[in-house]
Motif scaffolding. Structure first.
Motif, mmCIF file in Angstrom:
data_model
loop_
_atom_site.group_PDB
_atom_site.id
_atom_site.type_symbol
_atom_site.label_atom_id
_atom_site.label_comp_id
_atom_site.label_asym_id
_atom_site.label_seq_id
_atom_site.Cartn_x
_atom_site.Cartn_y
_atom_site.Cartn_z
ATOM 1 N N PHE A 189 0.702 -1.409 0.178
ATOM 2 C CA PHE A 189 -0.078 -0.121 -0.056
ATOM 3 C C PHE A 189 0.814 1.314 0.009
ATOM 4 O O PHE A 189 0.625 2.092 -0.667
ATOM 5 N N ILE A 190 1.881 1.260 0.790
ATOM 6 C CA ILE A 190 2.960 2.457 0.878
ATOM 7 C C ILE A 190 3.699 2.575 -0.282
ATOM 8 O O ILE A 190 3.815 3.826 -1.006
ATOM 9 N N ARG A 191 3.807 1.466 -0.926
ATOM 10 C CA ARG A 191 4.741 1.402 -2.235
ATOM 11 C C ARG A 191 3.767 2.436 -3.211
ATOM 12 O O ARG A 191 4.375 2.884 -4.219
ATOM 13 N N ALA A 192 2.552 2.238 -3.226
ATOM 14 C CA ALA A 192 1.830 2.869 -4.116
ATOM 15 C C ALA A 192 1.308 4.205 -3.882
ATOM 16 O O ALA A 192 1.089 4.868 -4.699
ATOM 17 N N LEU A 193 1.830 4.883 -2.672
ATOM 18 C CA LEU A 193 1.668 6.204 -2.380
ATOM 19 C C LEU A 193 2.695 7.078 -3.177
ATOM 20 O O LEU A 193 3.842 6.782 -3.731
ATOM 21 N N PRO A 194 2.067 8.383 -3.497
ATOM 22 C CA PRO A 194 3.195 9.158 -4.356
ATOM 23 C C PRO A 194 4.518 9.540 -3.507
ATOM 24 O O PRO A 194 4.329 10.071 -2.290
ATOM 25 N N PHE A 195 5.660 8.974 -4.101
ATOM 26 C CA PHE A 195 6.757 9.202 -3.311
ATOM 27 C C PHE A 195 7.227 10.865 -3.174
ATOM 28 O O PHE A 195 8.185 11.016 -2.272
ATOM 29 N N GLU A 196 6.763 11.642 -4.003
ATOM 30 C CA GLU A 196 7.059 13.003 -4.025
ATOM 31 C C GLU A 196 6.772 13.538 -2.836
ATOM 32 O O GLU A 196 7.442 14.628 -2.420
ATOM 33 N N LEU A 197 5.526 13.119 -2.124
ATOM 34 C CA LEU A 197 5.315 13.539 -1.024
ATOM 35 C C LEU A 197 6.460 13.618 0.112
ATOM 36 O O LEU A 197 6.644 14.597 0.867
ATOM 37 N N ILE A 198 6.920 12.537 0.115
ATOM 38 C CA ILE A 198 7.959 12.197 1.164
ATOM 39 C C ILE A 198 9.176 13.163 0.958
ATOM 40 O O ILE A 198 9.818 13.518 1.812
ATOM 41 N N GLU A 199 9.541 13.013 -0.535
ATOM 42 C CA GLU A 199 10.878 13.927 -0.905
ATOM 43 C C GLU A 199 10.449 15.095 -0.645
ATOM 44 O O GLU A 199 11.544 16.081 0.024
ATOM 45 N N ALA A 200 9.199 15.869 -0.799
ATOM 46 C CA ALA A 200 9.137 17.175 -0.476
ATOM 47 C C ALA A 200 9.395 17.555 1.179
ATOM 48 O O ALA A 200 9.963 18.359 1.365
ATOM 49 N N ALA A 201 8.864 16.527 2.093
ATOM 50 C CA ALA A 201 8.911 16.679 3.327
ATOM 51 C C ALA A 201 10.341 16.733 3.675
ATOM 52 O O ALA A 201 10.775 17.504 4.587
ATOM 53 N N ARG A 202 11.115 15.761 3.000
ATOM 54 C CA ARG A 202 12.649 15.929 3.380
ATOM 55 C C ARG A 202 13.356 17.132 3.022
ATOM 56 O O ARG A 202 14.091 17.579 3.886
ATOM 57 N N VAL A 203 13.107 17.590 1.920
ATOM 58 C CA VAL A 203 13.605 18.966 1.513
ATOM 59 C C VAL A 203 13.240 19.974 2.500
ATOM 60 O O VAL A 203 14.143 20.737 2.683
ATOM 61 N N GLU A 204 12.155 20.017 3.080
ATOM 62 C CA GLU A 204 11.713 20.951 4.168
ATOM 63 C C GLU A 204 12.295 20.775 5.282
ATOM 64 O O GLU A 204 12.159 21.522 6.363
ATOM 65 N N GLY A 205 13.324 19.497 5.451
ATOM 66 C CA GLY A 205 13.824 19.389 6.787
ATOM 67 C C GLY A 205 13.049 18.562 7.674
ATOM 68 O O GLY A 205 13.359 18.354 8.797
ATOM 69 N N VAL A 206 11.996 18.169 7.386
ATOM 70 C CA VAL A 206 11.250 17.178 8.265
ATOM 71 C C VAL A 206 11.903 16.008 8.679
ATOM 72 O O VAL A 206 12.494 15.319 7.703
ATOM 73 N N ASN A 207 12.010 15.430 9.745
ATOM 74 C CA ASN A 207 12.688 14.390 10.163
ATOM 75 C C ASN A 207 11.795 13.164 9.992
ATOM 76 O O ASN A 207 10.616 13.094 9.985
#
Lengths: 282, 310
Positions: A167-185
């Motif tokens: 299920f998680i594999r099917a989520l849009p990965f960009e969301l996580i990358e965007a959060a990482r760029v924002e510095g979210v741990n």
């Protein structure tokens, strides 16, 4: 759509189809309907041999009342609840962690660990039986609800991980990358980004695991004994031994034992089916 | 990306920060993996070990090497309990697979949009939700020679009575039929979901090419149902080899042990009034495991290829 939609076929076939549907359903559920009829018959009908005739009186309330007030059934039902709910919670929590770790991160052991969970889930229960019983005895948890729950959580985590990870594999990965760029741990990503998106998967697993665990019989007999701890699937056999040949009561008891997952299914049908198809068939 | 973003953090925390993407999965995984190893993976190996001992579950263990397997071999040669169980396992495996075409058939029958069809679909699926223990009981009464519905119906046609569960030659078929009931429902729901996803354009194209009925089904529809078929195979095969509840509830392995399967025989040997022969039971479990490993390996292999995108 296949087969050809019924509206596009001949009038005669349309009518036949509409008649076939209920007929087929009654055939399909016949054994169950029989038990439902048994459960509302008075005891007298069984002594006079009136098995399949019209009930001589409606005794549904008496029969179900007996099951609820004069037997151990309520206790077994309660045990089942205390076994099932913690297992559902435990398996869902643990597998959302593993699903997240295996679905989001790339590392060498990823697929190995994933396949360990999947393979463990397919294993026959019997190969685990002797060691798990022994382990539970050594932990002092034999014949306790905790002992049964611990094993159930561990085992169901295998299946749940498979489901959550896909299920998680099917989520849009960009969301996580965007959060990482924002510095979210990473933990905040898990908690605030991924977990809210996992709600449908959590719902699907919750109903499915509820059904699996409620219906479990094997581990109930292996790890528990007696009315203090056994769930309703094991309880129904002792119930039947108590009311041998009282078919109206045994039928009522069976229906009560089977009911909770049925209600769960009708209430959360869509989630249930999403879970059963393992998310692989959309 | 992370290194330049946060220059003002202390040394230790910056190491953590820099490596948090590598560390995070392990923090999430380690406790769960350990838990799973203890309850599921290690016991598999422990069972192998136990199968080399003579052990009543309480007292001291006595190492006997492969003697338990040797006994199983002789039981097989003498057509004893182990042979019967193995034979019935094969029967279960083959007959249980009928759930797949049967499920597809019902799915095709119900894949319409008439009023109330959703309720019909749920009611057809119903048997799967009920516990196998209750399904077993329901079918025990259904088969009962004195008052069972089956014999009452046969009586109308002047046939019977047949004591299905009391007949050594019929009993396994009777139990498998009870098992097929919920399993068919499961396969049906898989195919109903699959049929929803079938590409309508391909169906139209097929119709234009003159494909109809069975040909359309076989050449256009079934290939598109492959994911559903795969899952149906996995759950049906695993379900067939795991059959325990039905036998325990309906016959206790009888009459004269003729409805045993490995899963039940193992339990009988290790944990019932017949005595606590843990080592011998473990040897039976290992045999069952060996059979299942073939299928598990195949499933994992298929999943692995899917992952790699072949």
């Amino acid at each position: 759509m296949f087969p050809t939609p019924i509206e596009r076929t001949s009038r005669a076939w349309q009518l036949t189809y509409r008649m076939l549907l209920p007929a087929a359903l009654i055939m399909w559920l016949l054994p169950l309907i029989a038990v439902a009829i048994f459960s509302i018959k008075p005891a007298a009908d069984f002594t006079t041999g009136n098995y399949w005739g019209w009930p001589s009186a409606f005794e549904g309330f008496t029969n179900y009342g007996k099951v609820f007030f004069e037997s151990d059934m309520p206790r077994y039902l309660l045990n089942s609840v205390f076994i099932t709910l913690p297992t559902v919670a435990g398996a869902v929590i643990l597998s959302s962690m593993t699903g997240f770790a295996l679905g989001i991160y790339r590392f060498r052991a990823n697929i190995l660990i994933f396949f360990m969970f999947v393979a463990g889930n397919f294993v026959p229960f019997q190969i685990l039986m002797v060691p798990v019983r022994d382990l539970t005895l050594q932990l002092g948890l034999y014949n306790t609800i905790t002992g049964l729950v611990l094993f159930h959580v561990a085992f169901q985590t295998g299946f749940c991980t498979l489901f959550m990870r896909n299920f998680i594999r099917a989520l849009p990965f960009e969301l996580i990358e965007a959060a990482r760029v924002e510095g979210v741990n990473e933990f905040r990503i898990f908690w605030f980004v991924v977990l809210p998106l996992m709600k449908p998967a959590i719902a699907a697993l919750a109903v499915l695991i509820f059904t699996f665990i409620w219906n479990d019989y094997f581990w109930a007999v292996v790890l528990t004994q007696g009315v203090e701890t056994q769930p309703v699937t094991a309880g129904i056999t002792s119930f039947n031994a108590q009311y041998r040949a009282a078919y109206h009561l045994m039928s009522a008891g069976s229906i009560i034992a089977a009911l909770p997952p049925v209600l769960m299914f009708f209430l959360m049908q869509r989630h249930f089916i999403a879970g059963l198809t393992l998310g692989a068939v959309k | 990306m992370s290194r330049t973003d946060m220059p003002l953090i202390g040394r230790q925390s910056s190491w953590l920060r820099r490596n948090q993407i590598a560390l995070a999965p392990w923090l999430f995984l380690t406790p769960v993996v350990l838990f799973f190893l203890f309850y599921v993976i290690f016991p598999i190996f422990q069972s192998f070990n136990v199968s080399l001992y003579e052990w009543d579950g309480l007292g001291p263990r006595k190492y006997v090497g492969f003697r338990n397997y040797e006994y199983l071999y002789w039981e097989f040669v003498d057509r004893d309990a182990f042979f019967v169980s193995l034979k019935n396992n094969v029967l279960w495996l083959v007959l249980y697979l009928l759930a797949i075409p049967a499920g597809l058939l019902i799915a095709l029958f119900l894949n319409q949009t008439v009023a109330g069809i959703r309720l019909y679909k749920s009611l057809f699926f119903f048997p799967f939700v009920i516990s196998q223990v209750v399904v077993g009981l329901v079918f025990t009464w259904f088969y009962d020679p004195t008052f069972g519905l089956l014999n009452s119906l046969l009586g109308v046609f002047g046939l019977g009575p047949v004591n299905v569960l009391g007949d050594e030659n019929l009993v396994t078929y009777g139990i498998v039929l009870a098992g097929l009931w919920p399993q068919t429902a499961y396969c049906m729901i898989l195919y109903l979901t699959g049929l929803n996803a079938v590409d309508p354009e391909q169906i139209e194209a097929g119709r234009l090419d003159g494909a109809k009925g069975v040909r359309m089904l076989w050449y256009v529809i079934v290939p598109q149902l492959r994911p559903a078929t795969f899952i149906a195979f996995v759950v049906t095969i695993i379900g067939a080899l795991r059959s325990f509840d039905f036998i325990a509830v309906m016959t206790q392995g009888g009459p004269f042990g003729s409805s045993r399967v490995l899963a039940f025989y193992m339990f009988e040997v290790a944990l019932s009034e017949y005595g606590f022969r843990m080592g011998y039971g473990a040897a039976i479990a290992v045999t069952l495991f060996a059979i299942m490993v073939v299928f598990i390996a195949y499933f994992l292999w298929s999943m692995y290829r899917e992952e790699r995108g072949y």
